[in-house]
Design a protein around this motif. Structure first.
Motif, PDB file in Angstrom:
ATOM      1  N   ALA A 187       0.821  -1.216   0.000  1.00  0.00           N
ATOM      2  CA  ALA A 187       0.000   0.000   0.000  1.00  0.00           C
ATOM      3  C   ALA A 187       0.856   1.268   0.000  1.00  0.00           C
ATOM      4  O   ALA A 187       0.435   2.313  -0.507  1.00  0.00           O
ATOM      5  N   LYS A 188       2.052   1.192   0.562  1.00  0.00           N
ATOM      6  CA  LYS A 188       2.974   2.335   0.625  1.00  0.00           C
ATOM      7  C   LYS A 188       2.330   3.571   1.256  1.00  0.00           C
ATOM      8  O   LYS A 188       2.500   4.686   0.794  1.00  0.00           O
ATOM      9  N   ASP A 189       1.568   3.331   2.300  1.00  0.00           N
ATOM     10  CA  ASP A 189       0.931   4.437   3.008  1.00  0.00           C
ATOM     11  C   ASP A 189       1.739   4.906   4.212  1.00  0.00           C
ATOM     12  O   ASP A 189       1.471   5.992   4.746  1.00  0.00           O
ATOM     13  N   ASP A 190       2.689   4.086   4.680  1.00  0.00           N
ATOM     14  CA  ASP A 190       3.403   4.422   5.914  1.00  0.00           C
ATOM     15  C   ASP A 190       4.833   3.902   5.821  1.00  0.00           C
ATOM     16  O   ASP A 190       5.180   3.159   4.884  1.00  0.00           O
ATOM     17  N   VAL A 191       5.645   4.286   6.797  1.00  0.00           N
ATOM     18  CA  VAL A 191       7.004   3.752   6.879  1.00  0.00           C
ATOM     19  C   VAL A 191       6.911   2.241   7.078  1.00  0.00           C
ATOM     20  O   VAL A 191       6.096   1.742   7.866  1.00  0.00           O
ATOM     21  N   PHE A 192       7.748   1.515   6.336  1.00  0.00           N
ATOM     22  CA  PHE A 192       7.711   0.058   6.433  1.00  0.00           C
ATOM     23  C   PHE A 192       9.014  -0.422   7.075  1.00  0.00           C
ATOM     24  O   PHE A 192      10.102   0.022   6.719  1.00  0.00           O
ATOM     25  N   TYR A 193       8.856  -1.371   8.038  1.00  0.00           N
ATOM     26  CA  TYR A 193       9.987  -1.912   8.776  1.00  0.00           C
ATOM     27  C   TYR A 193      10.125  -3.395   8.443  1.00  0.00           C
ATOM     28  O   TYR A 193       9.136  -4.146   8.456  1.00  0.00           O
ATOM     29  N   ALA A 194      11.359  -3.791   8.154  1.00  0.00           N
ATOM     30  CA  ALA A 194      11.621  -5.201   7.836  1.00  0.00           C
ATOM     31  C   ALA A 194      12.990  -5.564   8.380  1.00  0.00           C
ATOM     32  O   ALA A 194      13.895  -4.734   8.451  1.00  0.00           O
ATOM     33  N   ASP A 195      13.145  -6.846   8.760  1.00  0.00           N
ATOM     34  CA  ASP A 195      14.475  -7.275   9.188  1.00  0.00           C
ATOM     35  C   ASP A 195      15.254  -7.754   7.964  1.00  0.00           C
ATOM     36  O   ASP A 195      14.745  -7.813   6.850  1.00  0.00           O
ATOM     37  N   ALA A 196      16.520  -8.082   8.185  1.00  0.00           N
ATOM     38  CA  ALA A 196      17.394  -8.421   7.066  1.00  0.00           C
ATOM     39  C   ALA A 196      16.902  -9.637   6.290  1.00  0.00           C
ATOM     40  O   ALA A 196      17.099  -9.721   5.070  1.00  0.00           O
ATOM     41  N   SER A 197      16.252 -10.581   6.993  1.00  0.00           N
ATOM     42  CA  SER A 197      15.786 -11.796   6.303  1.00  0.00           C
ATOM     43  C   SER A 197      14.647 -11.502   5.336  1.00  0.00           C
ATOM     44  O   SER A 197      14.438 -12.248   4.374  1.00  0.00           O
ATOM     45  N   ALA A 198      13.897 -10.424   5.578  1.00  0.00           N
ATOM     46  CA  ALA A 198      12.766 -10.078   4.711  1.00  0.00           C
ATOM     47  C   ALA A 198      13.079  -8.921   3.777  1.00  0.00           C
ATOM     48  O   ALA A 198      12.237  -8.552   2.948  1.00  0.00           O
ATOM     49  N   ALA A 199      14.272  -8.356   3.897  1.00  0.00           N
ATOM     50  CA  ALA A 199      14.590  -7.179   3.093  1.00  0.00           C
ATOM     51  C   ALA A 199      14.627  -7.484   1.601  1.00  0.00           C
ATOM     52  O   ALA A 199      14.327  -6.617   0.765  1.00  0.00           O
ATOM     53  N   GLY A 200      14.962  -8.733   1.251  1.00  0.00           N
ATOM     54  CA  GLY A 200      15.004  -9.081  -0.166  1.00  0.00           C
ATOM     55  C   GLY A 200      13.644  -9.016  -0.834  1.00  0.00           C
ATOM     56  O   GLY A 200      13.555  -8.836  -2.053  1.00  0.00           O
ATOM     57  N   ARG A 201      12.580  -9.160  -0.064  1.00  0.00           N
ATOM     58  CA  ARG A 201      11.229  -9.092  -0.624  1.00  0.00           C
ATOM     59  C   ARG A 201      10.711  -7.673  -0.700  1.00  0.00           C
ATOM     60  O   ARG A 201       9.785  -7.383  -1.458  1.00  0.00           O
TER      61      ARG A 201
END
Length: 209
Positions: free
Chosen positions: A144-158
């Motif tokens: 949706a790109k409505d807010d800041v998104f937080y991800a850890d290194a394992s999910a950063a590739g997605r």
């Protein structure tokens, strides 16, 4: 007195020819005065009055030849590489430094949907909370790109690309950091902010970052 008979008068008409001039030439006979001269008829083969020449009709070939040749569009300029900013922080304070960086970005006018935060150690509390409702809901907020998104290194590739990517080196091995930083650089459109120990960053990636 005896009368003297009158001598007969000689009239001019009865006179003989006039004596010729001393030069011996006869007097010129007067010529008649010429009247107005009639206009001369046009000579055969002589063109009459000039008339304007009608414009020549242009054919489709002439029109096509007169058109300028289309120029090839200029090749699009290569996108500029994102800027890189380092914020010194310990592993324990890297997440707080990343939060402060996000606040400054939003205060400067950045839209929340333009920011992605990646952690190399413990997950950000927001990510842990949203993942408790399932990955489908979690990634739906990413799309949706409505807010800041937080991800850890394992999910950063997605995670997809965003204008600003903030990396918090709040733990994890050097191998994780070495894999995360180039990935984050590729996701950043305009700015990459790395919060961590500068010596560790330099030892992992060298002076190129």
């Amino acid at each position: 007195m005896p009368l003297i008979p009158e001598e007969p008068q000689i009239h001019e008409s009865a006179q003989g020819p006039r004596p010729t001039p001393a030069s011996g030439r006869t007097a010129p006979t007067p010529r008649p005065v010429p009247g107005p001269r009639p206009a001369a008829p046009p000579r055969p083969g002589r063109p009459g009055p000039l008339r304007p020449t009608p414009p020549a009709q242009r054919t489709a070939r002439d029109v096509a030849a007169a058109k300028p040749e289309p120029q090839a569009p200029a090749a699009p300029a290569a996108p500029a590489a994102p800027q890189i900013q380092l914020i010194p922080a310990s592993p324990e304070g890297a997440l707080d430094a990343a939060e402060e960086a996000v606040d400054l970005l939003l205060d400067s006018g950045r839209a929340p949907g333009e920011v992605l935060v990646i952690t190399t150690g413990e997950q950000h509390p927001w990510a842990a909370h949203e993942l408790s409702f399932g990955e489908t809901s979690y990634w739906a907020q990413h799309d949706a790109k409505d807010d800041v998104f937080y991800a850890d290194a394992s999910a950063a590739g997605r995670a997809g690309a965003r204008q600003v990517v903030v990396v918090a080196l709040n733990g994890g091995s050097d191998e994780v950091a070495a894999a995360t930083l180039p990935l984050a650089l590729g996701r950043a459109g305009a700015l990459l902010i790395v919060c961590g120990d500068p010596q560790r960053i330099n030892s992992v990636l060298g002076a190129g970052v």
